[in-house]
Motif scaffolding. Structure first.
Motif, PDB file in Angstrom:
ATOM      1  N   LEU A  30       0.792  -1.237   0.000  1.00 13.72           N
ATOM      2  CA  LEU A  30       0.000   0.000   0.000  1.00 13.72           C
ATOM      3  C   LEU A  30       0.827   1.291   0.000  1.00 13.72           C
ATOM      4  O   LEU A  30       0.273   2.370  -0.245  1.00 13.72           O
ATOM      5  N   GLY A  31       2.113   1.192   0.286  1.00 16.55           N
ATOM      6  CA  GLY A  31       2.905   2.418   0.457  1.00 16.55           C
ATOM      7  C   GLY A  31       2.702   2.968   1.855  1.00 16.55           C
ATOM      8  O   GLY A  31       1.787   2.547   2.579  1.00 16.55           O
ATOM      9  N   PHE A  32       3.544   3.928   2.238  1.00 22.65           N
ATOM     10  CA  PHE A  32       3.518   4.435   3.608  1.00 22.65           C
ATOM     11  C   PHE A  32       2.200   5.129   3.941  1.00 22.65           C
ATOM     12  O   PHE A  32       1.597   4.868   4.990  1.00 22.65           O
ATOM     13  N   GLU A  33       1.731   6.000   3.052  1.00 26.80           N
ATOM     14  CA  GLU A  33       0.542   6.803   3.354  1.00 26.80           C
ATOM     15  C   GLU A  33      -0.692   5.954   3.608  1.00 26.80           C
ATOM     16  O   GLU A  33      -1.421   6.170   4.566  1.00 26.80           O
ATOM     17  N   ARG A  34      -0.932   4.985   2.711  1.00 24.59           N
ATOM     18  CA  ARG A  34      -2.175   4.223   2.799  1.00 24.59           C
ATOM     19  C   ARG A  34      -2.111   3.106   3.844  1.00 24.59           C
ATOM     20  O   ARG A  34      -3.152   2.592   4.261  1.00 24.59           O
ATOM     21  N   ALA A  35      -0.909   2.719   4.231  1.00 28.01           N
ATOM     22  CA  ALA A  35      -0.790   1.656   5.237  1.00 28.01           C
ATOM     23  C   ALA A  35      -1.234   2.197   6.596  1.00 28.01           C
ATOM     24  O   ALA A  35      -0.739   3.229   7.035  1.00 28.01           O
ATOM     25  N   SER A  36      -2.171   1.518   7.247  1.00 28.83           N
ATOM     26  CA  SER A  36      -2.588   1.946   8.587  1.00 28.83           C
ATOM     27  C   SER A  36      -2.128   0.897   9.589  1.00 28.83           C
ATOM     28  O   SER A  36      -1.858  -0.253   9.230  1.00 28.83           O
ATOM     29  N   LEU A  37      -2.055   1.286  10.865  1.00 25.13           N
ATOM     30  CA  LEU A  37      -1.662   0.318  11.888  1.00 25.13           C
ATOM     31  C   LEU A  37      -2.679  -0.822  11.940  1.00 25.13           C
ATOM     32  O   LEU A  37      -2.313  -1.974  12.176  1.00 25.13           O
ATOM     33  N   GLY A  38      -3.944  -0.502  11.653  1.00 29.19           N
ATOM     34  CA  GLY A  38      -4.982  -1.537  11.603  1.00 29.19           C
ATOM     35  C   GLY A  38      -4.681  -2.589  10.538  1.00 29.19           C
ATOM     36  O   GLY A  38      -4.778  -3.795  10.782  1.00 29.19           O
ATOM     37  N   GLU A  39      -4.281  -2.111   9.354  1.00 30.60           N
ATOM     38  CA  GLU A  39      -3.928  -3.025   8.250  1.00 30.60           C
ATOM     39  C   GLU A  39      -2.744  -3.909   8.647  1.00 30.60           C
ATOM     40  O   GLU A  39      -2.688  -5.088   8.303  1.00 30.60           O
ATOM     41  N   ILE A  40      -1.791  -3.301   9.354  1.00 24.54           N
ATOM     42  CA  ILE A  40      -0.587  -4.040   9.735  1.00 24.54           C
ATOM     43  C   ILE A  40      -0.940  -5.131  10.748  1.00 24.54           C
ATOM     44  O   ILE A  40      -0.463  -6.262  10.629  1.00 24.54           O
ATOM     45  N   VAL A  41      -1.802  -4.797  11.709  1.00 21.47           N
ATOM     46  CA  VAL A  41      -2.247  -5.801  12.676  1.00 21.47           C
ATOM     47  C   VAL A  41      -2.964  -6.935  11.946  1.00 21.47           C
ATOM     48  O   VAL A  41      -2.733  -8.121  12.223  1.00 21.47           O
ATOM     49  N   GLU A  42      -3.788  -6.565  10.955  1.00 18.74           N
ATOM     50  CA  GLU A  42      -4.518  -7.586  10.193  1.00 18.74           C
ATOM     51  C   GLU A  42      -3.562  -8.496   9.407  1.00 18.74           C
ATOM     52  O   GLU A  42      -3.786  -9.692   9.285  1.00 18.74           O
ATOM     53  N   ALA A  43      -2.472  -7.884   8.858  1.00 18.44           N
ATOM     54  CA  ALA A  43      -1.513  -8.648   8.051  1.00 18.44           C
ATOM     55  C   ALA A  43      -0.708  -9.621   8.914  1.00 18.44           C
ATOM     56  O   ALA A  43      -0.187 -10.620   8.412  1.00 18.44           O
TER      57      ALA A  43
END
Lengths: 218, 218
Positions: free
Chosen positions: A25-38
């Motif tokens: 997603l790139g830095f801007e679109r990546a959220s901490l929520g997405e990272i936890v999900e990944a």
């Protein structure tokens, strides 16, 4: 001690999940929520325990990528290949890492994104690679493989720049499916202009130098 | 007619403001509000009258960049320089455009951003430049300047890739302050390996070929 080992493993798991997310997603679109999900099975609490912010996570990914790059340079240096062959090996290994390792891809994407704006770029992977290559160019001149008129920092900078462009354009036009072939073509055009006349007959052999990783480390 | 001319001027003003904003913030962070602010005196209403969405605006910037690139290629083709000198000129002109023209910088940034994710990239500027370069490589072989064993699409692809990396790394490490010098170094390393033996003594002259734009068009 077991607790500490678990903390290291958790940290690595978070960095891997962050890298996969930044790569996608790139830095801007990546959220901490997405990272936890990944990450499979981590909680937001665990993430915040280890990292204060998204910037912190991005820095950890770039640092990890640095460690991976340096490890490859050091492993290639232990082979008995000539310095010029090691430069060729290094380019192909950087290509392999970009294709196969999301941490390396994320490190490169983050470096590019941070430097695309108006703030001065973080040198990140480029500086590491240029420095390793400069050292090898110096040795290759001493070994009589490269022309003595070459300025090592200038050639090192060009090799890493050309490699960077080859992988960028390969990504844009072919999703990097042709990257290995494009790196090989780069050396086909470049070697005749930089090797000593003595080594010109060996150009094809030098071009085909590849580092085979110890499968135990893969 | 006056109304139509005004509409064209407004559209161009919007595309310029969008380019400046995309160049500064990237696609994700650029908002239509920021773009309106970057244009002096436009309203959000005027923007929506001309463009449906941010995607639409990004496409208009990329299209405009395409037009600028092609115009440079065509202008260089009208000079009496050899095809090989025209390739050198083209690289330096692409470098100048990237440094001086926010539309070109934005076009390149958008192309990179769109291709960094998992969706297939839009070829954008790379394809234009490779195609122009391929045509010139063919002519340069026919003119006896480049080795007849060279495959034109392969060298064209490498020249544009190497240029891309040179400008990327120059941006990351030096905010492109050294770009012209780095392009010159690229030709220093590349020319000896690709020119015919007859032309080798002319390498320095070929490397110094530059296109001087008609000041009336600047």
């Amino acid at each position: 001690m077991a607790k500490q080992a678990r903390a290291v493993a958790t940290r690595q798991q978070i960095v891997s999940a962050a890298a996969a997310t930044f790569d996608r997603l790139g830095f801007e679109r990546a959220s901490l929520g997405e990272i936890v999900e990944a990450s499979s099975g981590l909680t937001k609490g665990a993430l915040y325990f280890h990292f204060k912010s998204k910037d912190d996570l991005a820095q950890a990914v770039v640092d990890r990528q640095h460690t991976i790059s340096i490890a490859a340079v050091e492993a290639i240096a232990t082979t008995d290949a000539s310095a010029l062959e090691q430069i060729v090996m290094l380019c192909h290994e950087m290509g392999r890492q970009i294709v196969e390792d999301p941490i390396v891809r994320a490190g490169i994407r983050l470096t590019l994104e941070f430097s695309a704006g108006t703030t001065p770029g973080k040198p990140g992977p480029y500086q590491d690679w240029i420095e390793a290559c400069r050292h090898l160019v110096e040795t290759a001149i001493a070994e009589g493989d490269l022309l003595p008129t070459i300025e090592p920092p200038v050639l090192a900078r060009f090799v890493i720049s050309a490699f960077t462009g080859v992988q960028t354009v390969s990504n844009v036009l072919d999703r990097r499916a042709d990257l290995e072939q494009r790196i090989d073509q780069m050396w086909q055009f470049l070697l005749p202009g930089i090797v000593t006349p003595d080594r010109r007959p060996d150009s094809d052999r030098i071009r085909l130098a590849r580092w085979i990783r110890d499968p135990a480390l893969a």
